[in-house]
Design a protein around this motif. Structure first.
Motif, PDB file in Angstrom:
ATOM      1  N   SER A  71      -8.565  -1.635  11.331  1.00 49.90           N
ATOM      2  CA  SER A  71      -9.391  -0.518  11.318  1.00 49.90           C
ATOM      3  C   SER A  71     -10.385  -0.398  12.412  1.00 49.90           C
ATOM      4  CB  SER A  71     -10.313  -0.386   9.927  1.00 49.90           C
ATOM      5  OG  SER A  71     -11.094   0.800   9.852  1.00 49.90           O
ATOM      6  N   ASN A  72     -10.748   0.767  12.746  1.00 49.76           N
ATOM      7  CA  ASN A  72     -11.858   1.145  13.676  1.00 49.76           C
ATOM      8  C   ASN A  72     -13.357   0.534  12.997  1.00 49.76           C
ATOM      9  OD1 ASN A  72     -13.797   3.356  12.680  1.00 49.76           O
ATOM     10  ND2 ASN A  72     -11.470   3.876  11.935  1.00 49.76           N
ATOM     11  N   ALA A 106      -2.582  -3.124   9.084  1.00 50.51           N
ATOM     12  CA  ALA A 106      -3.432  -1.952   9.219  1.00 50.51           C
ATOM     13  C   ALA A 106      -4.699  -2.684   9.175  1.00 50.51           C
ATOM     14  CB  ALA A 106      -3.281  -1.084   7.866  1.00 50.51           C
ATOM     15  N   GLY A 165      -0.356   4.762  -1.050  1.00 48.56           N
ATOM     16  CA  GLY A 165      -1.576   5.122  -0.625  1.00 48.56           C
ATOM     17  C   GLY A 165      -1.280   6.288   0.299  1.00 48.56           C
ATOM     18  N   ALA A 215      -8.877  -7.790  -2.738  1.00 44.75           N
ATOM     19  CA  ALA A 215      -7.626  -7.121  -2.209  1.00 44.75           C
ATOM     20  C   ALA A 215      -7.409  -7.282  -1.078  1.00 44.75           C
ATOM     21  CB  ALA A 215      -8.153  -5.466  -2.402  1.00 44.75           C
ATOM     22  N   ALA A 235      -0.937   0.483  -7.485  1.00 45.41           N
ATOM     23  CA  ALA A 235      -0.983   1.667  -8.255  1.00 45.41           C
ATOM     24  C   ALA A 235       0.587   2.069  -8.597  1.00 45.41           C
ATOM     25  CB  ALA A 235      -1.548   2.836  -7.521  1.00 45.41           C
ATOM     26  N   LYS A 245     -11.433  -6.728   7.448  1.00 42.51           N
ATOM     27  CA  LYS A 245     -10.420  -6.315   8.520  1.00 42.51           C
ATOM     28  C   LYS A 245     -10.429  -7.318   9.840  1.00 42.51           C
ATOM     29  CE  LYS A 245      -8.498  -2.787   6.616  1.00 42.51           C
ATOM     30  NZ  LYS A 245      -7.213  -2.809   6.174  1.00 42.51           N
ATOM     31  N   SER A 291      -6.753   8.530  10.165  1.00 46.20           N
ATOM     32  CA  SER A 291      -5.389   9.169  10.014  1.00 46.20           C
ATOM     33  C   SER A 291      -5.296   9.947   8.540  1.00 46.20           C
ATOM     34  CB  SER A 291      -4.251   8.076  10.210  1.00 46.20           C
ATOM     35  OG  SER A 291      -3.034   8.717  10.277  1.00 46.20           O
ATOM     36  N   ALA A 351       2.431  -4.623  -7.916  1.00 40.66           N
ATOM     37  CA  ALA A 351       1.814  -5.785  -7.841  1.00 40.66           C
ATOM     38  C   ALA A 351       0.535  -5.628  -7.337  1.00 40.66           C
ATOM     39  CB  ALA A 351       2.863  -6.692  -7.183  1.00 40.66           C
ATOM     40  N   ASN A 352      -0.459  -6.664  -7.717  1.00 42.17           N
ATOM     41  CA  ASN A 352      -1.558  -6.981  -7.035  1.00 42.17           C
ATOM     42  C   ASN A 352      -1.612  -7.753  -5.993  1.00 42.17           C
ATOM     43  OD1 ASN A 352      -4.465  -7.496  -6.597  1.00 42.17           O
ATOM     44  ND2 ASN A 352      -4.928  -7.631  -8.759  1.00 42.17           N
ATOM     45  N   LEU A 353      -2.185  -7.614  -4.930  1.00 44.18           N
ATOM     46  CA  LEU A 353      -1.808  -8.521  -3.791  1.00 44.18           C
ATOM     47  C   LEU A 353      -2.609  -9.794  -3.804  1.00 44.18           C
ATOM     48  CD1 LEU A 353      -2.171  -5.925  -1.014  1.00 44.18           C
ATOM     49  CD2 LEU A 353      -0.257  -7.395  -1.156  1.00 44.18           C
ATOM     50  N   LEU A 409      -0.183  -2.343   4.641  1.00 42.04           N
ATOM     51  CA  LEU A 409      -1.279  -1.127   4.572  1.00 42.04           C
ATOM     52  C   LEU A 409      -2.181  -1.336   3.229  1.00 42.04           C
ATOM     53  CD1 LEU A 409       1.008   1.993   5.126  1.00 42.04           C
ATOM     54  CD2 LEU A 409      -0.020   0.374   6.723  1.00 42.04           C
ATOM     55  N   GLY A 410      -1.658  -2.272   2.306  1.00 43.49           N
ATOM     56  CA  GLY A 410      -2.388  -2.591   1.212  1.00 43.49           C
ATOM     57  C   GLY A 410      -3.742  -2.968   1.211  1.00 43.49           C
ATOM     58  N   GLY A 411      -4.538  -2.704   0.086  1.00 44.78           N
ATOM     59  CA  GLY A 411      -5.804  -3.124   0.178  1.00 44.78           C
ATOM     60  C   GLY A 411      -6.916  -1.850   0.057  1.00 44.78           C
ATOM     61  N   TYR A 418     -16.523  -3.770   4.707  1.00 43.80           N
ATOM     62  CA  TYR A 418     -14.902  -3.440   4.676  1.00 43.80           C
ATOM     63  C   TYR A 418     -14.407  -3.975   5.981  1.00 43.80           C
ATOM     64  CZ  TYR A 418     -11.192  -0.309   5.973  1.00 43.80           C
ATOM     65  OH  TYR A 418     -10.225   0.303   6.341  1.00 43.80           O
ATOM     66  N   GLY A 441       0.851  -1.349   0.012  1.00 38.03           N
ATOM     67  CA  GLY A 441       0.049   0.141   0.028  1.00 38.03           C
ATOM     68  C   GLY A 441       0.772   1.273  -0.089  1.00 38.03           C
TER      69      GLY A 441
HETATM   70  P1  NAI Z   1      -5.493   4.152   0.706  1.00 42.11           P
HETATM   71  O1  NAI Z   1      -6.726   3.782   0.226  1.00 42.11           O
HETATM   72  O2  NAI Z   1      -4.748   5.765   0.596  1.00 42.11           O
HETATM   73  O3  NAI Z   1      -4.137   3.272   0.564  1.00 42.11           O
HETATM   74  C1  NAI Z   1      -4.050   1.877   0.132  1.00 42.11           C
HETATM   75  C2  NAI Z   1      -3.505   1.445  -0.909  1.00 42.11           C
HETATM   76  O4  NAI Z   1      -3.447   0.073  -1.255  1.00 42.11           O
HETATM   77  C3  NAI Z   1      -3.603   2.349  -2.290  1.00 42.11           C
HETATM   78  O5  NAI Z   1      -2.466   2.941  -2.595  1.00 42.11           O
HETATM   79  C4  NAI Z   1      -4.092   1.119  -3.087  1.00 42.11           C
HETATM   80  O6  NAI Z   1      -3.818   1.406  -4.608  1.00 42.11           O
HETATM   81  C5  NAI Z   1      -3.474  -0.239  -2.563  1.00 42.11           C
HETATM   82  N1  NAI Z   1      -4.325  -1.408  -3.024  1.00 42.11           N
HETATM   83  C6  NAI Z   1      -5.670  -1.604  -3.016  1.00 42.11           C
HETATM   84  N2  NAI Z   1      -5.893  -2.767  -3.416  1.00 42.11           N
HETATM   85  C7  NAI Z   1      -4.671  -3.348  -3.808  1.00 42.11           C
HETATM   86  C8  NAI Z   1      -4.490  -4.605  -4.497  1.00 42.11           C
HETATM   87  N3  NAI Z   1      -5.197  -5.676  -4.625  1.00 42.11           N
HETATM   88  N4  NAI Z   1      -2.958  -4.872  -4.682  1.00 42.11           N
HETATM   89  C9  NAI Z   1      -2.108  -4.046  -4.180  1.00 42.11           C
HETATM   90  N5  NAI Z   1      -2.364  -2.794  -3.734  1.00 42.11           N
HETATM   91  C10 NAI Z   1      -3.706  -2.457  -3.335  1.00 42.11           C
HETATM   92  O7  NAI Z   1      -5.618   4.064   2.260  1.00 42.11           O
HETATM   93  P2  NAI Z   1      -4.864   4.693   3.459  1.00 42.11           P
HETATM   94  O8  NAI Z   1      -5.476   5.787   4.082  1.00 42.11           O
HETATM   95  O9  NAI Z   1      -3.436   4.777   3.058  1.00 42.11           O
HETATM   96  O10 NAI Z   1      -4.946   3.341   4.633  1.00 42.11           O
HETATM   97  C11 NAI Z   1      -3.819   2.470   4.445  1.00 42.11           C
HETATM   98  C12 NAI Z   1      -4.452   1.175   5.354  1.00 42.11           C
HETATM   99  O11 NAI Z   1      -4.859   1.526   6.704  1.00 42.11           O
HETATM  100  C13 NAI Z   1      -5.482   0.706   4.567  1.00 42.11           C
HETATM  101  O12 NAI Z   1      -5.445  -0.610   4.786  1.00 42.11           O
HETATM  102  C14 NAI Z   1      -6.687   1.054   5.452  1.00 42.11           C
HETATM  103  O13 NAI Z   1      -7.848  -0.020   5.327  1.00 42.11           O
HETATM  104  C15 NAI Z   1      -6.060   1.242   6.948  1.00 42.11           C
HETATM  105  N6  NAI Z   1      -6.833   2.049   7.636  1.00 42.11           N
HETATM  106  C16 NAI Z   1      -6.684   3.450   7.268  1.00 42.11           C
HETATM  107  C17 NAI Z   1      -7.113   4.557   8.129  1.00 42.11           C
HETATM  108  C18 NAI Z   1      -7.075   5.849   7.769  1.00 42.11           C
HETATM  109  O14 NAI Z   1      -7.828   6.651   8.489  1.00 42.11           O
HETATM  110  N7  NAI Z   1      -6.245   6.324   6.745  1.00 42.11           N
HETATM  111  C19 NAI Z   1      -8.338   4.170   8.890  1.00 42.11           C
HETATM  112  C20 NAI Z   1      -8.415   2.715   9.185  1.00 42.11           C
HETATM  113  C21 NAI Z   1      -7.829   1.891   8.640  1.00 42.11           C
END
Ligand code: NAI
Length: 267
Positions: A111-112, A109, A13, A86, A36, A140, A166, A50-52, A71-73, A136, A10
């Motif tokens: 989640s709440n 990662a 992201g 994912a 991405a 988790k 965050s 890569a795709n997870l 963090l990916g997903g 979703y 991730g």
């Molecule tokens: P984000 O959506 O910005 O980043 C997630 C990344 O995972 C993206 O860059 C996406 O391209 C990648 N991804 C999605 N599907 C994929 C796949 N099949 N293969 C490879 N990569 C893939 O989310 P963020 O905010 O960076 O969050 C990171 C992690 O923390 C996530 O797992 C999210 O569920 C978790 N999280 C984040 C929170 C926040 O407040 N930012 C709150 C609770 C959990």
């Protein structure tokens, strides 16, 4: 540096981008991956798009790494078929590959939204039951259970981060409670990677906000002490009056508006 090679999924992201710079100080090499585009790799980075959900690709990602920050997903509610690939298949692939390649530490990662159907009047800790507030959130819970199994069966340690909100800053009154600053997020990941013998741990990711729904006493061995607070944004979101609408599910439950979503279908 403490680690030879870390894997960050991730990495393209919101939180992955925050972490990339910090990881440079902790590992000789950081393998950054995402479905991405990852942009320009720094000198210490190996970038792998890569795709997870791709099992072989994930097995290659786990080769020769000391620890993983996963963090990916998909990070919001989505149709089940997308979450399945994912978040469920992806996280399974990650643990199967970690086991095969002898990787012993994962920071996951969560989640709440794994506990979002608890009322806002309750304070939760690591032993509170899971109450996901959307599909979703259910994925988790799967990740938390899967990592529990891989610890009990194979000794792979995981710290599950139940991240609040965050982002750069809180976007609504609920996020005054769930806010986790980027600085505190990075510190939480640091504690999760560097503490010896974490076993399988659950920790909530929130800054030192004035109102708290989560008690991290049972994860105190991680030494996580948030430095920031949402109070700096208090003018924008004054504490709501005691007459706040208790009939509105989005205000009654910790998951906020997620609790009133419905399972989504693929278009
Ligand atoms: P984000 O959506 O910005 O980043 C997630 C990344 O995972 C993206 O860059 C996406 O391209 C990648 N991804 C999605 N599907 C994929 C796949 N099949 N293969 C490879 N990569 C893939 O989310 P963020 O905010 O960076 O969050 C990171 C992690 O923390 C996530 O797992 C999210 O569920 C978790 N999280 C984040 C929170 C926040 O407040 N930012 C709150 C609770 C959990």
């Amino acid at each position: 540096k403490p680690f030879r090679r870390l894997l960050l999924t991730g990495a393209a992201g919101n939180l992955g981008r925050q972490l990339r710079a910090a990881l440079a100080h902790w590992a000789e090499t950081v393998r950054v991956t995402d479905i991405a585009s990852l942009g320009q790799a720094a000198a210490h980075e190996e970038a792998v798009q890569a795709n997870l959900a791709d099992r072989e690709a994930v097995h290659r990602l786990l080769q020769d790494v000391d620890a993983v920050v996963h963090l990916g997903g998909i990070s919001v509610d989505a149709p089940f078929d997308d979450l399945l690939e994912a978040n469920i298949r992806g996280t399974y692939n990650l643990y199967a590959a970690a086991h095969k390649h002898g990787v012993k530490r994962v920071v996951f990662a969560s989640s709440n939204h794994a506990i979002g159907f608890h009322p806002v009047t309750e304070v939760l800790d690591a032993d509170s039951p899971l109450r996901p507030d959307c599909l979703y959130g259910v994925t988790k819970c799967f990740g938390e259970s899967l990592s529990r199994y891989y610890f009990d069966r194979f000794g792979i340690e995981t710290v599950c981060l139940r991240i609040g909100s965050s982002f750069e800053e809180p976007k609504n009154p609920r996020m005054m409670v769930t806010y986790l600053s980027y600085r505190d997020f990075i510190e939480l990941v640091r504690c999760s990677l560097f503490t010896n013998r974490v076993g399988h741990a659950i920790v909530y990711g929130a800054s030192d906000n004035a109102v708290k729904w989560w008690d991290n006493t049972k994860a105190s061995f991680l030494g996580f002490r948030p430095k920031d607070s949402s109070q700096q944004f208090a003018e924008r979101f004054p504490p709501s009056a005691p007459t706040a609408d208790r009939d509105d599910p989005a205000q009654r439950f910790q998951g906020g508006a997620f609790v009133i979503g419905e399972p989504m279908e693929r278009a």
